[in-house]
Design a protein around this motif. Sequence first.
Motif, PDB file in Angstrom:
ATOM      1  N   ALA A 102      26.233  60.543  83.604  1.00 45.69           N
ATOM      2  CA  ALA A 102      26.939  60.148  84.833  1.00 45.69           C
ATOM      3  C   ALA A 102      27.773  61.318  85.352  1.00 45.69           C
ATOM      4  O   ALA A 102      27.804  61.578  86.562  1.00 45.69           O
ATOM      5  N   ALA A 103      28.437  62.034  84.466  1.00 48.94           N
ATOM      6  CA  ALA A 103      29.237  63.191  84.870  1.00 48.94           C
ATOM      7  C   ALA A 103      28.341  64.290  85.435  1.00 48.94           C
ATOM      8  O   ALA A 103      28.699  64.946  86.432  1.00 48.94           O
ATOM      9  N   ALA A 104      27.175  64.498  84.838  1.00 53.61           N
ATOM     10  CA  ALA A 104      26.239  65.504  85.342  1.00 53.61           C
ATOM     11  C   ALA A 104      25.760  65.138  86.743  1.00 53.61           C
ATOM     12  O   ALA A 104      25.648  66.006  87.623  1.00 53.61           O
ATOM     13  N   HIS A 105      25.475  63.863  86.984  1.00 55.43           N
ATOM     14  CA  HIS A 105      25.054  63.423  88.318  1.00 55.43           C
ATOM     15  C   HIS A 105      26.155  63.656  89.349  1.00 55.43           C
ATOM     16  O   HIS A 105      25.875  64.049  90.488  1.00 55.43           O
ATOM     17  N   LYS A 106      27.398  63.435  88.965  1.00 57.17           N
ATOM     18  CA  LYS A 106      28.512  63.688  89.884  1.00 57.17           C
ATOM     19  C   LYS A 106      28.599  65.154  90.258  1.00 57.17           C
ATOM     20  O   LYS A 106      28.906  65.494  91.398  1.00 57.17           O
ATOM     21  N   LEU A 107      28.348  66.028  89.312  1.00 57.74           N
ATOM     22  CA  LEU A 107      28.347  67.466  89.596  1.00 57.74           C
ATOM     23  C   LEU A 107      27.122  67.873  90.415  1.00 57.74           C
ATOM     24  O   LEU A 107      27.199  68.748  91.272  1.00 57.74           O
ATOM     25  N   GLN A 108      26.001  67.229  90.126  1.00 60.99           N
ATOM     26  CA  GLN A 108      24.742  67.605  90.757  1.00 60.99           C
ATOM     27  C   GLN A 108      24.672  67.221  92.231  1.00 60.99           C
ATOM     28  O   GLN A 108      24.129  67.969  93.046  1.00 60.99           O
ATOM     29  N   ARG A 109      25.194  66.050  92.571  1.00 62.45           N
ATOM     30  CA  ARG A 109      25.044  65.536  93.939  1.00 62.45           C
ATOM     31  C   ARG A 109      25.483  66.520  95.021  1.00 62.45           C
ATOM     32  O   ARG A 109      24.711  66.822  95.926  1.00 62.45           O
ATOM     33  N   PRO A 110      26.710  67.043  94.972  1.00 59.68           N
ATOM     34  CA  PRO A 110      27.108  67.972  96.035  1.00 59.68           C
ATOM     35  C   PRO A 110      26.309  69.273  96.016  1.00 59.68           C
ATOM     36  O   PRO A 110      26.035  69.856  97.068  1.00 59.68           O
ATOM     37  N   TRP A 111      25.924  69.720  94.827  1.00 60.79           N
ATOM     38  CA  TRP A 111      25.118  70.937  94.706  1.00 60.79           C
ATOM     39  C   TRP A 111      23.766  70.743  95.389  1.00 60.79           C
ATOM     40  O   TRP A 111      23.316  71.596  96.159  1.00 60.79           O
ATOM     41  N   VAL A 112      23.120  69.609  95.139  1.00 55.04           N
ATOM     42  CA  VAL A 112      21.833  69.318  95.769  1.00 55.04           C
ATOM     43  C   VAL A 112      22.001  69.192  97.282  1.00 55.04           C
ATOM     44  O   VAL A 112      21.159  69.672  98.053  1.00 55.04           O
ATOM     45  N   ASP A 113      23.091  68.576  97.730  1.00 57.49           N
ATOM     46  CA  ASP A 113      23.333  68.445  99.167  1.00 57.49           C
ATOM     47  C   ASP A 113      23.425  69.808  99.840  1.00 57.49           C
ATOM     48  O   ASP A 113      22.885  70.009 100.933  1.00 57.49           O
ATOM     49  N   VAL A 114      24.088  70.754  99.189  1.00 57.59           N
ATOM     50  CA  VAL A 114      24.198  72.109  99.741  1.00 57.59           C
ATOM     51  C   VAL A 114      22.824  72.770  99.787  1.00 57.59           C
ATOM     52  O   VAL A 114      22.450  73.397 100.785  1.00 57.59           O
ATOM     53  N   LEU A 115      22.057  72.634  98.721  1.00 60.27           N
ATOM     54  CA  LEU A 115      20.714  73.218  98.687  1.00 60.27           C
ATOM     55  C   LEU A 115      19.795  72.602  99.750  1.00 60.27           C
ATOM     56  O   LEU A 115      18.956  73.288 100.333  1.00 60.27           O
ATOM     57  N   ALA A 116      19.960  71.309 100.000  1.00 64.18           N
ATOM     58  CA  ALA A 116      19.082  70.605 100.941  1.00 64.18           C
ATOM     59  C   ALA A 116      19.490  70.772 102.398  1.00 64.18           C
ATOM     60  O   ALA A 116      18.697  70.453 103.295  1.00 64.18           O
ATOM     61  N   ALA A 117      20.679  71.300 102.630  1.00 67.20           N
ATOM     62  CA  ALA A 117      21.173  71.422 104.008  1.00 67.20           C
ATOM     63  C   ALA A 117      20.192  72.206 104.875  1.00 67.20           C
ATOM     64  O   ALA A 117      19.765  73.309 104.528  1.00 67.20           O
ATOM     65  N   GLY A 118      19.795  71.582 105.976  1.00 64.10           N
ATOM     66  CA  GLY A 118      18.909  72.229 106.936  1.00 64.10           C
ATOM     67  C   GLY A 118      17.432  72.173 106.594  1.00 64.10           C
ATOM     68  O   GLY A 118      16.608  72.650 107.368  1.00 64.10           O
ATOM     69  N   LEU A 119      17.099  71.621 105.447  1.00 64.77           N
ATOM     70  CA  LEU A 119      15.688  71.514 105.088  1.00 64.77           C
ATOM     71  C   LEU A 119      15.101  70.236 105.678  1.00 64.77           C
ATOM     72  O   LEU A 119      15.761  69.205 105.720  1.00 64.77           O
ATOM     73  N   ASP A 120      13.865  70.318 106.087  1.00 61.78           N
ATOM     74  CA  ASP A 120      13.145  69.192 106.675  1.00 61.78           C
ATOM     75  C   ASP A 120      12.617  68.292 105.546  1.00 61.78           C
ATOM     76  O   ASP A 120      11.856  68.745 104.688  1.00 61.78           O
ATOM     77  N   ALA A 121      13.027  67.033 105.540  1.00 60.70           N
ATOM     78  CA  ALA A 121      12.632  66.100 104.482  1.00 60.70           C
ATOM     79  C   ALA A 121      11.115  65.955 104.392  1.00 60.70           C
ATOM     80  O   ALA A 121      10.571  65.807 103.283  1.00 60.70           O
ATOM     81  N   SER A 122      10.413  66.025 105.516  1.00 58.05           N
ATOM     82  CA  SER A 122       8.955  65.885 105.465  1.00 58.05           C
ATOM     83  C   SER A 122       8.312  67.091 104.789  1.00 58.05           C
ATOM     84  O   SER A 122       7.305  66.954 104.091  1.00 58.05           O
ATOM     85  N   ILE A 124       9.809  68.852 102.426  1.00 60.12           N
ATOM     86  CA  ILE A 124      10.119  68.676 101.003  1.00 60.12           C
ATOM     87  C   ILE A 124       9.100  67.720 100.378  1.00 60.12           C
ATOM     88  O   ILE A 124       8.607  67.960  99.275  1.00 60.12           O
ATOM     89  N   ALA A 125       8.762  66.661 101.098  1.00 66.46           N
ATOM     90  CA  ALA A 125       7.779  65.699 100.593  1.00 66.46           C
ATOM     91  C   ALA A 125       6.413  66.360 100.417  1.00 66.46           C
ATOM     92  O   ALA A 125       5.714  66.110  99.426  1.00 66.46           O
ATOM     93  N   ILE A 126       6.032  67.216 101.344  1.00 62.01           N
ATOM     94  CA  ILE A 126       4.749  67.930 101.231  1.00 62.01           C
ATOM     95  C   ILE A 126       4.776  68.869 100.031  1.00 62.01           C
ATOM     96  O   ILE A 126       3.817  68.935  99.262  1.00 62.01           O
ATOM     97  N   ALA A 127       5.879  69.586  99.867  1.00 63.03           N
ATOM     98  CA  ALA A 127       6.002  70.497  98.720  1.00 63.03           C
ATOM     99  C   ALA A 127       5.906  69.713  97.411  1.00 63.03           C
ATOM    100  O   ALA A 127       5.230  70.146  96.466  1.00 63.03           O
ATOM    101  N   ALA A 128       6.562  68.572  97.343  1.00 60.64           N
ATOM    102  CA  ALA A 128       6.510  67.744  96.141  1.00 60.64           C
ATOM    103  C   ALA A 128       5.079  67.265  95.881  1.00 60.64           C
ATOM    104  O   ALA A 128       4.624  67.236  94.727  1.00 60.64           O
ATOM    105  N   GLU A 129       4.374  66.922  96.936  1.00 59.71           N
ATOM    106  CA  GLU A 129       2.987  66.470  96.796  1.00 59.71           C
ATOM    107  C   GLU A 129       2.094  67.597  96.266  1.00 59.71           C
ATOM    108  O   GLU A 129       1.260  67.382  95.377  1.00 59.71           O
ATOM    109  N   VAL A 130       2.268  68.797  96.788  1.00 58.96           N
ATOM    110  CA  VAL A 130       1.482  69.946  96.323  1.00 58.96           C
ATOM    111  C   VAL A 130       1.778  70.221  94.845  1.00 58.96           C
ATOM    112  O   VAL A 130       0.860  70.419  94.043  1.00 58.96           O
TER     113      VAL A 130
END
Length: 150
Positions: A102-122, A124-130
């Motif tokens: 739970a503590a790791a998830h609390k640390l991870q959430r804002p970090w992931v938000d910063v990494l994801a800023a400005g990225l197109d969700a679609s 990301i979905a294509i990259a995950a599929e590949v």
Amino acid sequence: MALSALFLDIFRANGRLIAAGDQLIAPLGLTSARWQVLGAVAMASTPQPVAHLARDMGLARQGVQRIVNELADEDFVAFEDNPHHRRAKLVRLTPRGQQVMAAAHKLQRPWVDVLAAGLDASKIAIAAEVLETLRNRLEDGTNPEGADQD
């Protein structure tokens, strides 16, 4: 050629992801490897033996066993009897393991938000599929020479 370039980028991103993960969760007494194993235990729908965890993670059983033993020594995971196999104990999170996840998830959430800023969700979905397709092909036994395995 494009796939080879993608592989190089995956290797580079993986190295940076591990280093950043180590830095992020160091205050919790974890490394990226320990976090990864704890995550696999936490995400399993039921307690699993080490061999199953290792297979799902795409890692060697011996390496995962070593980390699981360390985590058990620190009361992050515990072993329980396996009704299907006398020696292959099942691994489950302890209350302390649940707290650190739970503590790791609390640390991870804002970090992931910063990494994801400005990225197109679609995209990301294509990259995950590949990546999923490549992983599945590798798991199905596509060998480095490209020849069929017998």
